[in-house]
Every structure is written in C-alpha cells, then in structure tokens.
Design a protein around this motif. Structure first.
Motif, short mmCIF file in Angstrom:
data_model
loop_
_atom_site.label_atom_id
_atom_site.label_comp_id
_atom_site.label_asym_id
_atom_site.label_seq_id
_atom_site.Cartn_x
_atom_site.Cartn_y
_atom_site.Cartn_z
N LEU A 153 67.92 -17.45 3.21
CA LEU A 153 68.63 -18.56 2.56
C LEU A 153 67.66 -19.39 1.74
O LEU A 153 67.96 -19.80 0.61
N THR A 154 66.47 -19.63 2.30
CA THR A 154 65.48 -20.44 1.60
C THR A 154 64.95 -19.70 0.37
O THR A 154 64.71 -20.30 -0.68
N SER A 172 66.63 -17.67 -1.42
CA SER A 172 67.69 -17.79 -2.43
C SER A 172 67.57 -19.13 -3.16
O SER A 172 67.75 -19.21 -4.37
N LEU A 173 67.26 -20.17 -2.37
CA LEU A 173 67.06 -21.49 -2.98
C LEU A 173 65.90 -21.45 -3.97
O LEU A 173 66.03 -21.91 -5.11
N ALA A 194 66.66 -19.70 -7.21
CA ALA A 194 67.57 -20.51 -8.03
C ALA A 194 66.80 -21.66 -8.69
O ALA A 194 66.97 -21.94 -9.88
N LEU A 195 65.92 -22.31 -7.90
CA LEU A 195 65.11 -23.41 -8.44
C LEU A 195 64.16 -22.91 -9.52
O LEU A 195 63.90 -23.61 -10.51
N THR A 243 66.00 -22.78 -12.78
CA THR A 243 66.17 -24.13 -13.32
C THR A 243 64.85 -24.63 -13.92
O THR A 243 64.83 -25.20 -15.01
N ALA A 244 63.73 -24.38 -13.19
CA ALA A 244 62.43 -24.83 -13.67
C ALA A 244 62.12 -24.22 -15.04
O ALA A 244 61.66 -24.92 -15.95
N GLN A 252 64.31 -23.01 -17.22
CA GLN A 252 65.26 -23.55 -18.20
C GLN A 252 64.81 -24.92 -18.69
O GLN A 252 65.00 -25.27 -19.85
N LYS A 253 64.18 -25.69 -17.78
CA LYS A 253 63.69 -27.01 -18.16
C LYS A 253 62.31 -26.95 -18.80
O LYS A 253 61.72 -27.99 -19.09
N ASN A 299 59.46 -25.74 -17.47
CA ASN A 299 58.31 -25.85 -16.57
C ASN A 299 57.92 -24.46 -16.06
O ASN A 299 58.35 -24.02 -15.00
N LEU A 329 55.86 -24.26 -12.55
CA LEU A 329 56.72 -24.44 -11.37
C LEU A 329 57.58 -23.20 -11.15
O LEU A 329 57.77 -22.75 -10.02
N TYR A 360 65.59 -16.23 -20.90
CA TYR A 360 65.31 -16.07 -19.47
C TYR A 360 66.36 -15.20 -18.77
O TYR A 360 66.46 -15.21 -17.55
#
Lengths: 219, 98
Positions: free
Chosen positions: A84-85, A87-88, A91-92, A95-96, A98-99, A101, A104, A191
C-alpha cells in the motif's frame, strides 16, 4: 547539383524539427488506453484464479479454514502495508514529476522499488519457512493431508507466486522509468510512460488487497 | 472528451490527497485484520470482501486516476468489473444450487 545539395541542407533541419518538435507523434490517451486493455487481461488472469479459489473453498470450507491457520498473518499484514505504501510513493512520484520536481520524483521511485524488494524478501522468508515445514506442492507432508488442504496450499503457492512474478516485473519496469527520468527521456512534459507504469504497479497492489484477506485472514 | 490533446490539461492530484487515501487504506487494513480476529461466523468472509472492494475502489479511483479520467476509461473499467462479477455470479449460481 549545387541546388539539390542546398535543398538537402535546408531540408534537414525541417526534418529534424518534424521528428523532435511539436509534430512528433504523441498519443498519451492511446498509451493509457493500451495499458488499461492490458490490465483487463491481468484482471481475467487473476479473476480466473480467484474463481477457482472461491469454488474450491466453497467445497472444502473446513480444510481451507484449518490450512489457513498455518500461514503467517503477521508477515501477510506487513507485506500489505509495504505494498500500500509503495502504491502511495509511485503515485507521489508522478505528482512530483508533473510539478517539475525531478529529484523528488526519482527519490520516490527509488523508495517504491526498495519497498518492492522488501516485499519479495519477506515472501522469501515466508516461503522458506513453509517449505522447511514440508509444505510445498507434491511434498510427502502435504500429499498425506486432505484434498482440501492440498488445494489450499496449491492455490496459495500459485496465486502468491504469480503475484510475486508481477512484483518482479514491476521492479524491472519502475527501474527503467527511474533511468528514463535521470536521462531526461521521461520529463515533466512527457511523463506518460511513468504514468502507465504506475497503473501497472497499482494493479499489483489491488490484487494483493484481495489475496491478503482470502489467504491470511481465514480464521 | 476533448478533441484536441494539446489543450488537454493534465489533472494533477496533490500530495495531500494521496497521503489521505493511503491513511484510509491503512485504517481499512487495520479494520480487516481486527475483524478477522473476532469470530463473526459466516459474515466474516463477507466483511473481508467488502473491505477489499472499498480499498481497491480507492486505489482505482484516486491512485489510478479513474475518477479524474475521460469517461471512456470509466466505461472500460466498468465493463471489466461487470464481466468479472457476472462470471462469479453465474458460477456460484451453479455451485450453490447443486
């Protein structure tokens, strides 16, 4: 002669621009759709195995219940938290990126891969322990037991094994993505490869979400 | 669905949303492990499956972006899940009526 050479010279940058510029053929929606279609076939692969599990469990409720007592719930729970972690973190990581970074994003991807290895190491100790106790397909210890228990452990090894193979494939795919980000082939503007690799990793997680209660929490 | 992919702005899910979903997933894992320790008889399996479905729909909708995707992806997943459900329902109609 001179004129054609000139045309070639003036043409070349145009061709290059055509290949690398905004006219390059990109279809992120199509790429994502392709991955989803593939994931549907994965759903059928595991769905079929869950169906076999369901019917055999229905036919051998007591044997499935007693056999499941021998599985290590603590390792199972721990591996659930790990997946589960992971997967987190994947996903993060998207996002990193896309932003914008990149550092990260690479770091989070590396953590995801580390979690995947951790999952497999736990699996190794878990299987070693069971094999040490003489419980593996075809062992004399297991073949002397009831059919229901043989079926339970057969399904346990096949289903967690096929899932484990998916974790290994996930490690390979995510490692490629990490290298692509480092080499600037996967960028904050482009990406899609990281995104669809993430989809694959989340599917591996979803399958474990069902495997875990059905094998480890039968009490 | 937008025709022009260039104008297709990607939907960026924030870090906080993902962390919130992750915490919910961990909480649901804690619930499913706790419930398994208590004997609820026949409904124990049902509770475990319902929790697994809730967890996977969280992963599907947020982590896998289905909630924010074009309708075509929602249809994709919907058809796949319905097909699988139909296969399970029909198989168990057979077994339960033997």
């Amino acid at each position: 002669m001179n004129k054609s050479a000139e045309t070639i010279m003036t043409d070349k940058p145009v061709i290059d621009q055509h290949l690398q510029g905004e006219h390059e053929h990109k279809d992120p929606v199509g790429a994502k759709m392709g991955m989803w279609l593939f994931l549907m076939t994965e759903l059928l692969l595991f769905g079929g195995m869950f169906l076999i599990y369901g019917t055999y469990r229905y036919m051998n409720p007591e044997a499935f219940h007693s056999a499941a007592q021998e599985l290590n719930t603590i390792i199972g729970t721990f591996n659930t938290i790990i997946l589960l972690t992971s997967s987190l973190t994947v996903a993060l990581s998207i996002t990193a990126l896309q932003k914008g970074n990149r550092t990260l994003s690479v770091l989070l991807l590396a953590i995801t891969i580390a979690f995947a290895f951790w999952f497999l190491i736990n699996k190794y100790f878990e299987w070693s322990h069971e094999i040490h106790n003489g419980i593996y397909p075809g062992s004399s210890e297991l073949t002397n037991r009831t059919n229901g228990e043989i079926l339970f452990f057969g399904l346990y090894y096949v289903m967690t094994g096929v899932h484990g193979i998916h974790v290994i494939i996930g490690i390979v795919i995510l490692s490629f993505m990490l290298a692509f980000i480092v080499k600037n082939k996967v960028t904050p503007e482009n990406y899609i490869r990281l995104e669809i690799s993430g989809l694959y990793w989340h599917l591996v997680d979803i399958i474990w979400i069902f495997l875990f209660p059905l094998f480890y929490l039968l009490r | 669905m937008q025709q022009n992919n260039e104008s297709h702005k990607p939907h960026i899910v924030g870090y906080a949303t993902y962390i919130f979903v992750w915490l919910s997933l961990l909480a649901l894992t804690a619930v499913t492990v706790t419930v398994a320790g208590i004997n609820f008889g026949g409904i124990t399996l049902l509770i475990a499956i319902v929790i697994a479905i809730v967890k996977s729909s969280l992963v599907l909708n947020i982590f896998m972006h289905i909630k924010f995707d074009d309708v075509v992806f929602k249809v994709f997943v919907g058809i796949a899940v319905l097909t699988l459900t139909a296969v399970f329902v029909f198989t168990f109609f057979d077994y339960l009526s033997r």
